[in-house]
Design a protein around this motif. Structure first.
Motif, PDB file in Angstrom:
ATOM      1  N   TRP A  43       0.825  -1.208   0.000  1.00  0.00           N
ATOM      2  CA  TRP A  43       0.000   0.000   0.000  1.00  0.00           C
ATOM      3  C   TRP A  43       0.857   1.255   0.000  1.00  0.00           C
ATOM      4  O   TRP A  43       0.538   2.231  -0.686  1.00  0.00           O
ATOM      5  N   ASP A  86      -8.762  -1.049  -2.737  1.00  0.00           N
ATOM      6  CA  ASP A  86      -9.162  -0.605  -1.402  1.00  0.00           C
ATOM      7  C   ASP A  86     -10.456  -1.278  -0.963  1.00  0.00           C
ATOM      8  O   ASP A  86     -10.564  -1.767   0.157  1.00  0.00           O
ATOM      9  N   SER A  98     -14.503   2.095   3.404  1.00  0.00           N
ATOM     10  CA  SER A  98     -13.741   2.081   2.163  1.00  0.00           C
ATOM     11  C   SER A  98     -14.605   2.521   0.982  1.00  0.00           C
ATOM     12  O   SER A  98     -14.154   3.265   0.106  1.00  0.00           O
TER      13      SER A  98
END
Length: 126
Positions: A43, A86, A98
């Protein structure tokens, strides 16, 4: 296209893209502390790619460089990929957050990137 229009568009785009780079850069620092350890480096690496794309697009836009269309289009694609990952990799209790983040921040920014790329092409930046 007149120089004043290019200058105004470039200055606004630079503000938006460089501001986005700062915001995502700060978010990336937070990820370093709070993201699950198993995927933290992935990430952070992806978000640093977004930061680089935003910064480059902002810099090119500020200069009135037509190549900003290419970086903005690439950034739009990266933002869509970011939304997908995500939402799909969110932990069980975090998926609604999210989705909200995707709908309020990431998808609109992807649309701005795509619209900016098309605007540059339509206005004939060199």
């Amino acid at each position: 296209m007149t120089t004043s229009i290019a200058h105004r568009d470039g200055a606004l785009a630079a503000f938006v893209f460089l501001g986005g780079a700062i915001a995502v850069g700060a978010w990336t620092v937070l990820l370093g502390f709070y993201a699950p350890a198993a995927a933290r480096h992935l990430w952070i690496g992806f978000d640093l790619l977004l930061v680089a794309g935003m910064a480059l697009t902002g810099w090119l836009a500020r200069r009135g460089d037509g190549r900003a269309a290419l970086t903005a289009a690439g950034l739009a694609a990266l933002m869509l990929a970011d939304v997908w990952f995500d939402v799909m990799t969110a932990r069980p209790g975090h998926r609604p957050a999210s989705i909200v983040m995707a709908c309020t921040l990431e998808l609109p920014f992807a649309a701005v990137c795509a619209a900016f790329a098309l605007r540059i092409r339509a206005r004939g930046w060199r």
